[in-house]
Design a protein around this motif. Structure first.
Motif, mmCIF file in Angstrom:
data_model
loop_
_atom_site.group_PDB
_atom_site.id
_atom_site.type_symbol
_atom_site.label_atom_id
_atom_site.label_comp_id
_atom_site.label_asym_id
_atom_site.label_seq_id
_atom_site.Cartn_x
_atom_site.Cartn_y
_atom_site.Cartn_z
ATOM 1 N N ALA A 19 0.828 -1.179 -0.146
ATOM 2 C CA ALA A 19 0.057 -0.013 -0.066
ATOM 3 C C ALA A 19 0.951 1.286 -0.009
ATOM 4 O O ALA A 19 1.915 1.191 0.354
ATOM 5 C CB ALA A 19 -0.937 0.057 1.263
ATOM 6 N N LEU A 20 0.138 2.333 -0.401
ATOM 7 C CA LEU A 20 1.131 3.669 -0.661
ATOM 8 C C LEU A 20 -0.361 4.492 -0.486
ATOM 9 O O LEU A 20 -1.060 4.658 -0.951
ATOM 10 C CB LEU A 20 1.443 3.965 -1.794
ATOM 11 N N VAL A 21 0.084 5.454 0.759
ATOM 12 C CA VAL A 21 -1.010 6.738 0.884
ATOM 13 C C VAL A 21 -0.172 7.795 0.737
ATOM 14 O O VAL A 21 0.732 7.956 1.445
ATOM 15 C CB VAL A 21 -1.434 6.455 2.409
ATOM 16 N N LEU A 22 -0.763 8.783 -0.103
ATOM 17 C CA LEU A 22 -0.381 10.169 -0.655
ATOM 18 C C LEU A 22 -1.374 11.200 -0.081
ATOM 19 O O LEU A 22 -2.429 10.834 0.175
ATOM 20 C CB LEU A 22 -0.226 10.269 -1.890
ATOM 21 N N ASP A 23 -0.753 12.389 0.348
ATOM 22 C CA ASP A 23 -1.456 13.593 0.484
ATOM 23 C C ASP A 23 -1.501 14.330 -0.899
ATOM 24 O O ASP A 23 -0.561 14.936 -1.319
ATOM 25 C CB ASP A 23 -0.483 14.360 1.444
ATOM 26 N N LYS A 24 -2.738 14.020 -1.513
ATOM 27 C CA LYS A 24 -2.799 14.562 -2.784
ATOM 28 C C LYS A 24 -3.190 16.035 -2.777
ATOM 29 O O LYS A 24 -3.860 16.561 -2.012
ATOM 30 C CB LYS A 24 -4.037 14.086 -3.289
ATOM 31 N N PRO A 25 -2.595 16.748 -3.697
ATOM 32 C CA PRO A 25 -2.591 18.330 -3.782
ATOM 33 C C PRO A 25 -3.720 18.758 -4.444
ATOM 34 O O PRO A 25 -4.459 17.687 -5.111
ATOM 35 C CB PRO A 25 -1.307 18.649 -4.619
ATOM 36 N N VAL A 26 -4.510 19.731 -3.951
ATOM 37 C CA VAL A 26 -5.514 20.279 -4.632
ATOM 38 C C VAL A 26 -5.464 20.502 -6.085
ATOM 39 O O VAL A 26 -4.148 20.727 -6.341
ATOM 40 C CB VAL A 26 -6.157 21.561 -3.862
ATOM 41 N N GLY A 27 -6.326 20.109 -7.102
ATOM 42 C CA GLY A 27 -6.192 20.268 -8.479
ATOM 43 C C GLY A 27 -5.491 19.090 -9.140
ATOM 44 O O GLY A 27 -5.473 19.201 -10.382
ATOM 45 N N TRP A 28 -5.345 18.094 -8.283
ATOM 46 C CA TRP A 28 -4.836 16.707 -9.102
ATOM 47 C C TRP A 28 -5.804 15.838 -9.135
ATOM 48 O O TRP A 28 -6.898 15.597 -8.087
ATOM 49 C CB TRP A 28 -3.746 16.203 -7.949
ATOM 50 N N SER A 29 -6.079 14.973 -10.123
ATOM 51 C CA SER A 29 -7.116 13.890 -10.248
ATOM 52 C C SER A 29 -6.224 12.692 -9.759
ATOM 53 O O SER A 29 -4.981 12.412 -9.852
ATOM 54 C CB SER A 29 -7.463 13.670 -11.624
ATOM 55 N N VAL A 30 -7.108 11.633 -8.959
ATOM 56 C CA VAL A 30 -6.539 10.341 -8.646
ATOM 57 C C VAL A 30 -6.096 9.692 -9.871
ATOM 58 O O VAL A 30 -5.066 8.907 -9.937
ATOM 59 C CB VAL A 30 -7.527 9.661 -7.873
ATOM 60 N N MET A 31 -7.301 9.406 -10.742
ATOM 61 C CA MET A 31 -6.844 8.900 -11.965
ATOM 62 C C MET A 31 -8.018 9.185 -13.134
ATOM 63 O O MET A 31 -8.957 9.793 -12.524
ATOM 64 C CB MET A 31 -6.795 7.312 -11.979
ATOM 65 N N GLY A 32 -7.965 8.855 -14.503
ATOM 66 C CA GLY A 32 -8.725 8.858 -15.401
ATOM 67 C C GLY A 32 -8.737 10.344 -16.261
ATOM 68 O O GLY A 32 -9.544 10.473 -17.183
ATOM 69 N N GLU A 33 -7.923 11.248 -15.951
ATOM 70 C CA GLU A 33 -7.376 12.304 -16.725
ATOM 71 C C GLU A 33 -6.217 12.158 -17.289
ATOM 72 O O GLU A 33 -5.195 12.059 -16.827
ATOM 73 C CB GLU A 33 -7.682 13.562 -16.100
ATOM 74 N N ARG A 34 -6.483 12.288 -18.748
ATOM 75 C CA ARG A 34 -4.985 12.087 -19.331
ATOM 76 C C ARG A 34 -4.183 13.372 -19.481
ATOM 77 O O ARG A 34 -3.965 13.810 -20.626
ATOM 78 C CB ARG A 34 -5.326 11.500 -20.917
ATOM 79 N N HIS A 35 -3.828 13.854 -18.542
ATOM 80 C CA HIS A 35 -2.719 14.799 -18.424
ATOM 81 C C HIS A 35 -1.816 14.808 -17.268
ATOM 82 O O HIS A 35 -1.774 13.870 -16.454
ATOM 83 C CB HIS A 35 -3.324 16.120 -18.571
ATOM 84 N N ASP A 36 -0.893 15.883 -17.107
ATOM 85 C CA ASP A 36 0.239 15.624 -16.120
ATOM 86 C C ASP A 36 0.077 15.786 -14.831
ATOM 87 O O ASP A 36 0.805 15.980 -14.161
ATOM 88 C CB ASP A 36 1.527 16.499 -16.638
ATOM 89 N N THR A 37 -1.198 15.977 -14.293
ATOM 90 C CA THR A 37 -1.892 16.035 -13.024
ATOM 91 C C THR A 37 -2.793 14.776 -12.485
ATOM 92 O O THR A 37 -3.706 15.011 -11.849
ATOM 93 C CB THR A 37 -2.438 17.466 -12.492
ATOM 94 N N ASP A 38 -2.349 13.912 -13.489
ATOM 95 C CA ASP A 38 -3.175 12.343 -12.999
ATOM 96 C C ASP A 38 -2.343 11.664 -12.364
ATOM 97 O O ASP A 38 -1.280 11.304 -12.778
ATOM 98 C CB ASP A 38 -3.675 11.992 -14.490
ATOM 99 N N ILE A 39 -2.442 11.162 -10.987
ATOM 100 C CA ILE A 39 -1.579 10.579 -10.152
ATOM 101 C C ILE A 39 -1.142 9.159 -10.623
ATOM 102 O O ILE A 39 0.001 8.909 -11.148
ATOM 103 C CB ILE A 39 -2.044 10.588 -8.652
ATOM 104 N N VAL A 40 -2.376 8.464 -11.250
ATOM 105 C CA VAL A 40 -2.134 7.075 -11.714
ATOM 106 C C VAL A 40 -0.973 7.281 -12.971
ATOM 107 O O VAL A 40 -0.497 6.455 -13.206
ATOM 108 C CB VAL A 40 -3.385 6.363 -11.800
#
Length: 239
Positions: A19-40
């Motif tokens: 497991a990995l737990v991150l503190d996601k910044p505001v403005g980032w998507s977890v997944m599903g958006e095809r750009h450079d602010t998509d964590i997955v």
């Protein structure tokens, strides 16, 4: 541009073999958006495969749990399905007047343009002793209906805004945002309910308690950053 190595180094809250737990910044998507602010996606581009155990909205910051191995993913997601995970959010509303504690039991459905809404007319919502609900015969059953419960505790009021600790008992899409807005206490800066917001959205995933792949019950906390804290501070200063 933030690299995956930068994100990992600055934002890792907990990690074990599965497991990995991150503190996601505001403005980032977890997944599903095809750009450079998509964590997955940025993880995959750097050679690391991650499977989200749950999601939080792009406009929300804070704790997000990922599986590092497919074998661990099923168990982690089942904990959310069975509601054995404890979730705590911090929320800033643009209003005051909420009770010290409250419980919102309003069913959700999906309306036009895939927008999440309460599955009943707004005028059917009643509030009695800190409980918001609708009569069963007011629920629109012509669409799928999702029973949904959110509880909250008031932390602080400051010059027209309120800081809440919020617990989504169920985990529906946009649940906290829609529940609070439909009882008349929308989040500050929420683009679902505020046209052209001038601040970030006042929602932060603060704490997550779950059973980690190593067999231990883990509590992971992401403290809100200065931008989130400023939602109350700026209200107090009049800026």
């Amino acid at each position: 541009m933030t690299t995956w190595a930068d994100m990992r180094a600055a934002r890792t809250l907990y990690e074990d073999d599965g497991a990995l737990v991150l503190d996601k910044p505001v403005g980032w998507s977890v997944m599903g958006e095809r750009h450079d602010t998509d964590i997955v996606r940025i993880a995959a581009d750097d050679g690391e495969k991650l499977w989200p155990a749950h999601r939080i909205d792009k406009v929300t910051s804070g704790v997000v749990l990922f599986a590092k191995q497919l074998e661990a993913h099923g168990d982690l997601t089942r904990q959310f399905t069975k509601r054995t995970v404890e979730k705590s959010y911090l929320a800033v509303t643009g209003t005051v007047g909420l009770p010290a504690e409250g419980r919102i039991e309003l069913p959700l459905s999906v309306g036009r343009k895939n927008r999440v809404r309460i599955a009943a007319p707004r005028e059917a919502i009643t509030s009695v002793d800190g409980l918001w609900s609708v009569p069963e015969d007011a629920v629109d059953t012509s669409k799928d209906v999702y029973p949904s419960t959110t509880t909250f505790t008031k932390v602080e009021e400051c010059d027209g805004r309120t800081l809440l600790e919020v617990h989504p008992v169920t985990g529906r899409r946009h649940q906290i945002r829609v529940h609070l807005a439909w009882i008349g206490h929308a989040l500050v800066g929420d683009p679902l309910f505020e046209k052209n917001p001038t601040s970030r959205t006042g929602l932060h995933a603060h704490r997550l308690v779950f059973d980690a792949p190593d067999g231990q019950r883990r509590t992971v906390t992401a403290e809100p950053d200065d931008e989130f804290r400023a939602l109350l501070r700026d209200a107090a200063s009049g800026t």
